[in-house]
Design a protein around this motif. Structure first.
Motif, PDB file in Angstrom:
ATOM      1  N   SER A  20       2.950   5.888  -2.721  1.00 34.35           N
ATOM      2  CA  SER A  20       4.115   6.658  -3.135  1.00 34.35           C
ATOM      3  C   SER A  20       4.046   6.991  -4.619  1.00 34.35           C
ATOM      4  O   SER A  20       4.303   8.126  -5.026  1.00 34.35           O
ATOM      5  CB  SER A  20       5.386   5.864  -2.834  1.00 34.35           C
ATOM      6  N   PHE A  21       3.684   6.003  -5.432  1.00 36.84           N
ATOM      7  CA  PHE A  21       3.558   6.221  -6.872  1.00 36.84           C
ATOM      8  C   PHE A  21       2.487   7.263  -7.185  1.00 36.84           C
ATOM      9  O   PHE A  21       2.716   8.197  -7.956  1.00 36.84           O
ATOM     10  CB  PHE A  21       3.238   4.893  -7.563  1.00 36.84           C
ATOM     11  N   ILE A  22       1.330   7.132  -6.564  1.00 37.27           N
ATOM     12  CA  ILE A  22       0.221   8.058  -6.828  1.00 37.27           C
ATOM     13  C   ILE A  22       0.563   9.477  -6.367  1.00 37.27           C
ATOM     14  O   ILE A  22       0.338  10.445  -7.093  1.00 37.27           O
ATOM     15  CB  ILE A  22      -1.073   7.554  -6.167  1.00 37.27           C
ATOM     16  N   LEU A  23       1.122   9.604  -5.175  1.00 35.34           N
ATOM     17  CA  LEU A  23       1.465  10.936  -4.672  1.00 35.34           C
ATOM     18  C   LEU A  23       2.585  11.569  -5.485  1.00 35.34           C
ATOM     19  O   LEU A  23       2.581  12.777  -5.726  1.00 35.34           O
ATOM     20  CB  LEU A  23       1.846  10.858  -3.194  1.00 35.34           C
ATOM     21  N   ARG A  32       6.708  -0.274  -8.337  1.00 39.16           N
ATOM     22  CA  ARG A  32       5.910   0.912  -7.976  1.00 39.16           C
ATOM     23  C   ARG A  32       6.641   1.766  -6.950  1.00 39.16           C
ATOM     24  O   ARG A  32       6.568   2.987  -6.987  1.00 39.16           O
ATOM     25  CB  ARG A  32       4.552   0.490  -7.415  1.00 39.16           C
ATOM     26  N   ALA A  33       7.327   1.105  -6.022  1.00 34.70           N
ATOM     27  CA  ALA A  33       8.073   1.861  -5.019  1.00 34.70           C
ATOM     28  C   ALA A  33       9.200   2.659  -5.673  1.00 34.70           C
ATOM     29  O   ALA A  33       9.404   3.832  -5.347  1.00 34.70           O
ATOM     30  CB  ALA A  33       8.628   0.922  -3.949  1.00 34.70           C
ATOM     31  N   TYR A  34       9.918   2.035  -6.609  1.00 33.20           N
ATOM     32  CA  TYR A  34      10.982   2.755  -7.303  1.00 33.20           C
ATOM     33  C   TYR A  34      10.423   3.879  -8.176  1.00 33.20           C
ATOM     34  O   TYR A  34      11.027   4.954  -8.271  1.00 33.20           O
ATOM     35  CB  TYR A  34      11.835   1.804  -8.144  1.00 33.20           C
ATOM     36  N   LEU A  35       9.276   3.641  -8.808  1.00 35.76           N
ATOM     37  CA  LEU A  35       8.635   4.709  -9.575  1.00 35.76           C
ATOM     38  C   LEU A  35       8.223   5.856  -8.657  1.00 35.76           C
ATOM     39  O   LEU A  35       8.386   7.036  -9.000  1.00 35.76           O
ATOM     40  CB  LEU A  35       7.417   4.186 -10.323  1.00 35.76           C
ATOM     41  N   GLY A  36       7.662   5.534  -7.504  1.00 40.86           N
ATOM     42  CA  GLY A  36       7.286   6.570  -6.533  1.00 40.86           C
ATOM     43  C   GLY A  36       8.490   7.350  -6.062  1.00 40.86           C
ATOM     44  O   GLY A  36       8.440   8.578  -5.914  1.00 40.86           O
ATOM     45  N   PHE A  49       5.202  19.461  -1.033  1.00 36.63           N
ATOM     46  CA  PHE A  49       4.758  18.563   0.026  1.00 36.63           C
ATOM     47  C   PHE A  49       4.671  17.111  -0.437  1.00 36.63           C
ATOM     48  O   PHE A  49       5.067  16.195   0.270  1.00 36.63           O
ATOM     49  CB  PHE A  49       3.383  19.006   0.555  1.00 36.63           C
ATOM     50  N   LEU A  50       4.134  16.893  -1.632  1.00 36.44           N
ATOM     51  CA  LEU A  50       3.906  15.530  -2.097  1.00 36.44           C
ATOM     52  C   LEU A  50       5.192  14.826  -2.504  1.00 36.44           C
ATOM     53  O   LEU A  50       5.296  13.607  -2.363  1.00 36.44           O
ATOM     54  CB  LEU A  50       2.908  15.537  -3.254  1.00 36.44           C
ATOM     55  N   GLY A  51       6.174  15.553  -2.999  1.00 35.74           N
ATOM     56  CA  GLY A  51       7.447  14.950  -3.385  1.00 35.74           C
ATOM     57  C   GLY A  51       8.148  14.265  -2.220  1.00 35.74           C
ATOM     58  O   GLY A  51       8.465  13.071  -2.296  1.00 35.74           O
ATOM     59  N   PRO A  52       8.400  14.984  -1.115  1.00 38.20           N
ATOM     60  CA  PRO A  52       9.045  14.333   0.030  1.00 38.20           C
ATOM     61  C   PRO A  52       8.210  13.201   0.634  1.00 38.20           C
ATOM     62  O   PRO A  52       8.764  12.191   1.079  1.00 38.20           O
ATOM     63  CB  PRO A  52       9.216  15.478   1.036  1.00 38.20           C
ATOM     64  N   ILE A  53       6.891  13.343   0.636  1.00 37.88           N
ATOM     65  CA  ILE A  53       6.040  12.269   1.168  1.00 37.88           C
ATOM     66  C   ILE A  53       6.176  11.027   0.295  1.00 37.88           C
ATOM     67  O   ILE A  53       6.283   9.904   0.804  1.00 37.88           O
ATOM     68  CB  ILE A  53       4.577  12.731   1.270  1.00 37.88           C
ATOM     69  N   ALA A  54       6.198  11.213  -1.020  1.00 37.14           N
ATOM     70  CA  ALA A  54       6.364  10.083  -1.938  1.00 37.14           C
ATOM     71  C   ALA A  54       7.711   9.402  -1.713  1.00 37.14           C
ATOM     72  O   ALA A  54       7.804   8.172  -1.719  1.00 37.14           O
ATOM     73  CB  ALA A  54       6.229  10.550  -3.378  1.00 37.14           C
ATOM     74  N   ILE A  55       8.746  10.178  -1.490  1.00 39.90           N
ATOM     75  CA  ILE A  55      10.080   9.619  -1.249  1.00 39.90           C
ATOM     76  C   ILE A  55      10.099   8.800   0.036  1.00 39.90           C
ATOM     77  O   ILE A  55      10.598   7.673   0.067  1.00 39.90           O
ATOM     78  CB  ILE A  55      11.136  10.746  -1.212  1.00 39.90           C
ATOM     79  N   VAL A  56       9.542   9.347   1.101  1.00 40.07           N
ATOM     80  CA  VAL A  56       9.531   8.649   2.382  1.00 40.07           C
ATOM     81  C   VAL A  56       8.722   7.359   2.300  1.00 40.07           C
ATOM     82  O   VAL A  56       9.143   6.309   2.804  1.00 40.07           O
ATOM     83  CB  VAL A  56       8.986   9.576   3.506  1.00 40.07           C
ATOM     84  N   LEU A  57       7.557   7.416   1.665  1.00 38.82           N
ATOM     85  CA  LEU A  57       6.741   6.206   1.529  1.00 38.82           C
ATOM     86  C   LEU A  57       7.443   5.140   0.689  1.00 38.82           C
ATOM     87  O   LEU A  57       7.368   3.947   1.003  1.00 38.82           O
ATOM     88  CB  LEU A  57       5.384   6.552   0.916  1.00 38.82           C
ATOM     89  N   ALA A  58       8.117   5.548  -0.376  1.00 29.95           N
ATOM     90  CA  ALA A  58       8.831   4.592  -1.220  1.00 29.95           C
ATOM     91  C   ALA A  58       9.966   3.916  -0.456  1.00 29.95           C
ATOM     92  O   ALA A  58      10.134   2.694  -0.526  1.00 29.95           O
ATOM     93  CB  ALA A  58       9.371   5.291  -2.465  1.00 29.95           C
ATOM     94  N   GLY A  65       0.818  -1.210   0.000  1.00 30.89           N
ATOM     95  CA  GLY A  65       0.000   0.000   0.000  1.00 30.89           C
ATOM     96  C   GLY A  65       0.847   1.253   0.000  1.00 30.89           C
ATOM     97  O   GLY A  65       0.518   2.241  -0.670  1.00 30.89           O
ATOM     98  N   MET A  66       1.955   1.215   0.735  1.00 29.09           N
ATOM     99  CA  MET A  66       2.855   2.368   0.750  1.00 29.09           C
ATOM    100  C   MET A  66       3.495   2.580  -0.612  1.00 29.09           C
ATOM    101  O   MET A  66       3.672   3.722  -1.057  1.00 29.09           O
ATOM    102  CB  MET A  66       3.948   2.173   1.798  1.00 29.09           C
TER     103      MET A  66
END
Length: 93
Positions: free
Chosen positions: A28-31, A64-68, A42-51, A23-24
């Motif tokens: 991450s990919f969607i954000l 998907r995690a690497y894409l995010g 805001f969304l860039g750092p959140i996507a990085i942390v989730l990935a 789910g993370m």
């Protein structure tokens, strides 16, 4: 009977942890994708942390995690580039 209870709960916990990591990775990919258009600060750092968290937890959706992760970094690159071009902290299309 005492030996089977921990094994069953261990499997459930592992599935839950993998599902959370998956789910993370998707989040991450969607954000990261959404961050290319709006709120990339805001969304860039959140996507990085989730990935990174999804990869650390061993997600089955590594792509998907690497894409995010890549999109999160791209969000910040787009923001910095737009800031340099416009001389402001925000940008618009």
């Amino acid at each position: 009977m005492h030996l089977t209870a921990p094994a069953a709960s261990g499997r459930t916990e592992t599935r839950s942890r993998t599902r959370d990591a998956d789910g993370m990775a998707v989040a991450s990919f969607i954000l990261g994708l959404l961050g290319l258009l709006v709120l990339n600060l805001f969304l860039g750092p959140i996507a990085i942390v989730l990935a990174v968290a999804a990869l650390w937890r061993g997600t089955a959706r590594r792509g998907r995690a690497y894409l995010g992760l890549g999109l999160g970094v791209a969000d910040l690159v787009v923001l910095v580039t737009a800031m340099e071009m416009t001389g402001s902290v925000s940008w618009s299309l």
